[in-house]
Design a protein around this motif. Sequence first.
Motif, mmCIF file in Angstrom:
data_model
loop_
_atom_site.group_PDB
_atom_site.id
_atom_site.type_symbol
_atom_site.label_atom_id
_atom_site.label_comp_id
_atom_site.label_asym_id
_atom_site.label_seq_id
_atom_site.Cartn_x
_atom_site.Cartn_y
_atom_site.Cartn_z
ATOM 1 N N GLU A 249 46.024 38.198 39.224
ATOM 2 C CA GLU A 249 44.815 37.557 39.704
ATOM 3 C C GLU A 249 45.051 36.354 40.615
ATOM 4 O O GLU A 249 44.477 36.268 41.705
ATOM 5 C CB GLU A 249 43.925 37.127 38.525
ATOM 6 C CG GLU A 249 42.607 36.523 38.975
ATOM 7 C CD GLU A 249 41.627 36.312 37.825
ATOM 8 O OE1 GLU A 249 40.494 35.890 38.106
ATOM 9 O OE2 GLU A 249 41.999 36.563 36.668
ATOM 10 N N GLU A 250 45.896 35.411 40.212
ATOM 11 C CA GLU A 250 46.066 34.197 41.011
ATOM 12 C C GLU A 250 46.625 34.518 42.391
ATOM 13 O O GLU A 250 46.110 34.042 43.418
ATOM 14 C CB GLU A 250 46.980 33.213 40.280
ATOM 15 C CG GLU A 250 47.155 31.909 41.032
ATOM 16 C CD GLU A 250 48.040 30.921 40.282
ATOM 17 O OE1 GLU A 250 48.471 29.924 40.911
ATOM 18 O OE2 GLU A 250 48.318 31.140 39.084
ATOM 19 N N GLU A 251 47.690 35.330 42.427
ATOM 20 C CA GLU A 251 48.306 35.657 43.712
ATOM 21 C C GLU A 251 47.414 36.606 44.531
ATOM 22 O O GLU A 251 47.322 36.485 45.753
ATOM 23 C CB GLU A 251 49.685 36.283 43.490
ATOM 24 C CG GLU A 251 50.686 35.309 42.892
ATOM 25 C CD GLU A 251 52.039 35.932 42.667
ATOM 26 O OE1 GLU A 251 53.027 35.184 42.616
ATOM 27 O OE2 GLU A 251 52.115 37.175 42.538
ATOM 28 N N PHE A 252 46.753 37.514 43.841
ATOM 29 C CA PHE A 252 45.828 38.433 44.503
ATOM 30 C C PHE A 252 44.722 37.644 45.218
ATOM 31 O O PHE A 252 44.396 37.890 46.387
ATOM 32 C CB PHE A 252 45.220 39.386 43.463
ATOM 33 C CG PHE A 252 44.157 40.318 44.005
ATOM 34 C CD1 PHE A 252 44.493 41.567 44.483
ATOM 35 C CD2 PHE A 252 42.814 39.948 44.003
ATOM 36 C CE1 PHE A 252 43.520 42.432 44.968
ATOM 37 C CE2 PHE A 252 41.832 40.797 44.478
ATOM 38 C CZ PHE A 252 42.191 42.044 44.962
ATOM 39 N N THR A 253 44.167 36.666 44.483
ATOM 40 C CA THR A 253 43.088 35.861 45.044
ATOM 41 C C THR A 253 43.591 35.030 46.219
ATOM 42 O O THR A 253 42.897 34.882 47.239
ATOM 43 C CB THR A 253 42.494 34.950 43.956
ATOM 44 O OG1 THR A 253 42.006 35.755 42.874
ATOM 45 C CG2 THR A 253 41.357 34.105 44.511
ATOM 46 N N ARG A 254 44.813 34.509 46.081
ATOM 47 C CA ARG A 254 45.382 33.698 47.174
ATOM 48 C C ARG A 254 45.487 34.521 48.460
ATOM 49 O O ARG A 254 45.109 34.062 49.535
ATOM 50 C CB ARG A 254 46.767 33.195 46.747
ATOM 51 C CG ARG A 254 47.517 32.368 47.783
ATOM 52 C CD ARG A 254 46.864 31.014 47.967
ATOM 53 N NE ARG A 254 47.622 30.173 48.876
ATOM 54 C CZ ARG A 254 48.382 29.155 48.504
ATOM 55 N NH1 ARG A 254 48.501 28.846 47.209
ATOM 56 N NH2 ARG A 254 49.020 28.403 49.394
#
Length: 772
Positions: free
Chosen positions: A107-112
């Motif tokens: 999630e965090e990297e995907f969103t970034r």
Amino acid sequence: MDKVLDALKRGEKGYVHQHIPLFFRLALPDDRKALATLLAEQPLLQVHDTLLSQLAELVRALDPSKRFTKESLREAALAHLGRTASEEYGVWVYYPWSQRLVHLLDEEEFTRVRTDRNRNKITRDEQNTLAAKRIGVIGLSVGQSVCLTMALERSFGELRIADHDHLDLSNLNRLRSGVHRLGLAKTVNVAQEIAEIDPFLRVTCFHEGINADNIDGFLTQGGRLDVLVEECDSVDIKILARQRAKAHGIPVVMDTSDRGMIDVERFDIDPTRPIMHGSVEHLDLDLAAKARTIEEKLPFVIPMMGLDKLSGRMKASMLEIESSVTTWPQLATSVVMGGAAVGDVCRRILLDQHKESGRWFLDLEYLIPCAVGTSVERAGPRPTPEPLSGLEMERIRERCIEILHTTEPLSLTHARAIAEAGALAPSGGNDQPWRFYYDGSALLLFHDTAISHSELDGADLVPTIGLGGCLENMLLKARSLGINLRPDLYPLKDEPRLVAILAAGRPDTVLVDPLAGMIAERCTNRRMPSQIAIAPADLAALVDAGSAISGCAVQVLSSKDDLDSIAELVGMAERIRILNPIGHEELFRREVRWTKEEAQRTRDGLDLDTFEMSLAQRTALGVAADREAIGLVRSWKGGMGFTRISGDAIRASSSVVLISGADAGATNALHGGRCMQRVWLAATSLGLAVHPISAPILLAHHVRFGGGHGLDQEEQRGILDCFQRMRQLFPKAAGEPLFLMRLAHADPPSARSLRRPLEAMFAQRGSQSVRP
């Protein structure tokens, strides 16, 4: 996850399992085992693994200042992966509805990476703020576009969506979806699409839609919404949603898919502001819940949207609903643009960048005009005659010296009383074209052609019929005063404005006609009839009353088949008049008095209250008054709904009456007006409602004797067809049809057309009291 997998194995199709993706993180033993089971049981499952490409994008997003070659970027992506096995990095997302398994960054990297191109129209801090916000969307037509736009920008942390409906084929003109999704709940359709864009976004579905029982839960359960987007079709839910949003201090945003109108109500900033900007405060909002048909919804929808703000095509299309179109039109271009505009406004509200309530328009047809405009045919300037002044009447009277033979002078008091009775006669559009001149001994009746001039009445049949009614009233009133008036009709052959010279004859015995007592009582009554037959003796009395005028005939039709036929023919003629640019202009701009204040000020024209219309019908009439809308309906050859304006009332009436004269000349038309007035007064004495329905006759008279100016060939053919078919319904009617009216038993009218004061139409020798 085990429960969801078990449900999938059992083939359960409940909404809960139709839009929720499953996550597998293979570094976790249980997830690895669950995925292995899934792969074994779903051999046709499609696998999409582009992790290395996503890692490359991540590396670039983490250090935008660094330049990479294709090879160095690949090496940096692998370095970021490190010793972690590729299949264990990130997360595997399974979409049960499409049997796809997709390998993604977590999630965090995907969103970034997914929001990287938002920078810096949306900064990273703003993105983090938006991630904590809750948005609700009611209605998933325009609402679908709103949801997908906000999901693409990642403008929310939680999205609540509500719609009870399922995807139909007719939705696919504006909803982004595929035919394989027909029958799917709209909530599920939207939730699945968002999950395929960003599986980490939280979407809460209210599959049953919104109602009084769940609206507060939708707005507050799990945390109060920060913005409500309302895009539903139900007027009661539109109102309910705003009432409850106001109570909870939640701003409401709406797009109407017409002229790009965006509506914002900041109940969070101003909790006392009225809903819909006060546009529906005059309505009984409890009735909104009972509105089911288009006609019932119209009185609520029009104030909500603003009649004067609607596009011409929207108004024209509304007039065609349930005639040539099924419901409100919506275009994909408008829906997509509306979704973008609402998404933009919501984002700025959430970031405290927009604080106003109001309405704004992104009208592309205005901003980017058509090369060829949608202007409609308009009536040119009419060569209206000069108003008839007191001086002009005196000049005309001087020409009559040799033919003025007064046995008994008429007193001023009697002249005024007789003129006042004449002025109570009916007239086309209640224009009151008569003028009275008292020369000290006789009373002269004039036609003020400036008042009655119409481009669709080249032979002046309408005012002549009215002047005949006026003349009959004057004669009846004189007899009631014991005066025997002798009318000399059209004494100057080259001056048709002088209708009659009325001089008192010898004071012989004068028989008072009881119809004189009905002059002040007579009025038009458009009330819906009670469908009670009129007694044969009463119908005979009406015929006798009219037959007292030499050269005129009265014929009555009462059978259901005849009434149905008359209703059809009158409807066809009224449609032609309304769609014709000149007819439309004369009816809506010249005749109708739209407010009580306007009717009181002018004391002429047709007071809207006399139309006896429901609120929905009044609203539709207001839509029909728009020139551009009518021009479009005309170009589409539509407007069949106008055939029903008088149709229902005619079909429910007891009888229709045709007045005929010897021929179409002015004198016979004047006698026809006298006959019409006597029948009407007799009907009034019997307690009957009377409503003129002469459109087929009047328009045909213009074509046959007035040159047909202002009507194209197709309209002329249609009018003549109506007229001939109408004549065939009255085989016993000899001569020229002049006037048609319907008779019925009905409640008294709720309003009567007003009359100008006598001083505005009466002049006497040596005075200039008649004002132009």
